[in-house]
Design an enzyme around this catalytic site. Structure first.
Site, short mmCIF file in Angstrom:
data_model
loop_
_atom_site.label_atom_id
_atom_site.label_comp_id
_atom_site.label_asym_id
_atom_site.label_seq_id
_atom_site.Cartn_x
_atom_site.Cartn_y
_atom_site.Cartn_z
N ARG A 70 0.84 -1.21 0.00
CA ARG A 70 0.00 0.00 0.00
C ARG A 70 0.87 1.26 0.00
NH1 ARG A 70 -1.92 2.12 4.54
NH2 ARG A 70 -2.23 0.15 5.62
N TYR A 124 -13.72 18.04 -16.30
CA TYR A 124 -14.28 16.70 -16.45
C TYR A 124 -15.32 16.50 -15.34
CZ TYR A 124 -14.66 11.74 -15.58
OH TYR A 124 -15.15 10.51 -15.32
N ASP A 200 -4.38 19.41 -15.49
CA ASP A 200 -4.87 18.12 -15.97
C ASP A 200 -4.49 18.06 -17.45
OD1 ASP A 200 -6.28 15.98 -17.05
OD2 ASP A 200 -7.90 16.15 -15.58
N LYS A 225 -6.31 6.88 -20.22
CA LYS A 225 -6.50 7.37 -21.58
C LYS A 225 -5.24 7.10 -22.42
CE LYS A 225 -10.45 9.03 -20.04
NZ LYS A 225 -10.66 8.50 -18.71
C1 LIG Z 1 -9.70 15.22 -18.35
C2 LIG Z 1 -9.95 14.06 -17.45
N1 LIG Z 1 -9.42 14.06 -16.22
C3 LIG Z 1 -9.63 13.03 -15.36
C4 LIG Z 1 -10.40 11.96 -15.69
C5 LIG Z 1 -10.63 10.86 -14.69
O1 LIG Z 1 -9.86 9.74 -14.97
P1 LIG Z 1 -10.24 8.22 -14.58
O2 LIG Z 1 -11.46 7.85 -15.32
O3 LIG Z 1 -9.01 7.47 -14.96
O4 LIG Z 1 -10.47 8.21 -13.09
C6 LIG Z 1 -10.97 11.91 -16.97
C7 LIG Z 1 -11.82 10.75 -17.36
O5 LIG Z 1 -12.51 10.76 -18.35
C8 LIG Z 1 -10.75 12.99 -17.87
O6 LIG Z 1 -11.28 12.99 -19.10
#
Ligand SMILES: Cc1ncc(COP(=O)(O)O)c(C=O)c1O
Length: 412
Positions: A70, A124, A200, A225
């Protein structure tokens, strides 16, 4: 004596972080699934805990015993070393078991109750929900600024008190509106509270956008992604220039228990080496498709960075993006019925959320990825009923274009 060469990212990602001698010579790393690690001595155990809890720092070259999975494990250490050269300006990284785990851990670590967060909007949907449903009730104030409004962001930063963090999601999901990372960093670093600037970078990084070079402190990814790239793995990564920031995040991660598991680390390790290849192919495909469809009569607006018209958006793109990426957002004439009919008609791109995989995916953000946003937030951000987000994969762009055109022709 071993010769040490300074190599480029494409080479480093294949060679860094892994010593075959530690895995009985296997050319590819083994998976270490053990939950706990045997100490070399009780004294080493005590030393490992001191270091893990931040009470001491390892001496240069000191070999610190692993403790418990962990806290960290060999596959996490390996992929963390390996991902660093892909992100320009990064010195260290921490891996999490999803993008949301990475982002929420950043907020839990750096935003105490009573502090303020300034962020671009839209975000998001999951990130927005985290701010509204978890961070705000914990006593953190959030201030939203429209993506792309450089002066508005600088004003909001300047006016904020107890400012802990500035979050920039650029390009914004799903509108692709870009925000100026360098301007946000300059404004934040001039603030007496010295807030952290977090970007991000999921949509364009690490291949096409380099926030740490533009002054950001932390870069976050949904590694689900482009970093992993095959829509079969959830993961998150945070990178920084300052190792201490990553050390603090690892501390939060050990408490929350949201480290990426060994098998997923191993999978990500194999995927990272093709990130630039995949992203380049996907971006080229998307550029060709966007250029071919931009004037289609069924489309009210085709949003794609290479085709931006607004001078300020073009300026930001040219300043901070190497290539336009592989997301195309379509605003279709005819609202939700047209969007749903379009999604139903596609035969190559599948109707699914997520993005960045080698296969093309399309979704209706207003009712899926961004359904957490209020109607006001959706309308303000321009996430309309007719909007469809398309993540372009590595299929033949001719086939994809033909499929998209057929679906659009049926609408027109
Ligand atoms: C821009 C962005 N940030 C964060 C996330 C969250 O990622 P996760 O689905 O891997 O938790 C996403 C998911 O679609 C996203 O498009």
């Amino acid at each position: 004596m071993t010769r040490k060469l300074t190599v480029r990212p494409e080479t480093a990602v294949l060679t860094r972080g892994y010593d075959p001698a530690l895995s009985v010579g296997s050319a590819r790393p083994a998976v270490f699934r053990s939950s706990t690690y045997v100490f070399s001595s009780p004294e080493s155990a005590a030393r490992s805990f001191e270091i893990a809890l931040g009470k001491a720092r390892p001496a240069p070259g000191e070999n610190v015993d692993l403790i418990y999975a962990r806290i960290s494990h060999p596959n996490a250490q390996l992929v963390e070393e390996q991902v660093v050269p892909l992100e320009q300006g990064a010195e260290d990284a921490a891996v999490f078991n999803s993008g949301m785990a990475a982002i929420s851990s950043v907020f839990f670590t750096f935003c105490p109750p009573g502090s303020t967060v300034v962020h671009t909007a839209p975000l998001y949907g999951g990130t927005q929900l985290f701010l509204d449903a978890i961070l705000t009730p914990l006593g953190v104030r959030t201030v939203a600024v429209d993506a792309g409004d450089k002066d508005g962001l600088a004003r909001a930063i300047g006016a904020a008190t107890k400012l802990a963090l500035v979050l920039v999601e650029t390009p914004a999901n799903p509108t692709l509106r870009m925000s100026d990372i360098e301007a946000a960093s300059l404004a934040a670093h001039a603030h007496p509270d010295k807030p952290l600037v977090v970007v991000d970078n999921t949509f364009l990084g690490p291949a096409f956008q380099h926030p740490l070079v533009l002054g950001a402190d932390l870069v976050c990814y949904s590694a689900t992604k482009y970093l992993s790239g095959f829509s079969d793995l959830l993961a998150g990564v945070v990178l920084a220039k300052d190792r201490e920031l990553i050390g603090k995040l690892r501390g939060t991660r050990a408490v929350l228990g949201n480290i990426l598991q060994p098998d997923e680390c191993w999978m990500l390790n194999g995927r990272l080496v093709t990130v630039p290849l995949r992203m380049n192919k996907q971006s080229k495909n998307a550029a060709r498709i966007a250029a071919a469809l931009v004037d289609h009569p069924a489309i009210e607006e085709l949003i794609y960075p290479a085709l931006f018209k607004e001078p300020e958006q073009c300026r930001i793109r040219d300043r901070q993006c190497d290539y336009p990426g592989a997301i195309i957002t379509l605003a279709l004439k005819g609202g939700r019925p047209a969007a749903f009919t379009f999604l139903r008609s596609l035969t190559i791109a599948r109707n699914a959320v997520s993005l960045g995989g080698v296969e093309s995916l399309a979704c209706h953000p207003r009712t899926t990825t961004h359904s957490e946003l209020s109607v006001e937030q959706l309308d303000r951000a321009g996430i309309t009923e007719g909007m469809v987000r398309l993540s372009v994969g590595i299929e033949s762009w001719h086939d994809l274009l033909a499929d998209l055109r057929t679906a659009l022709d049926a609408l027109a």
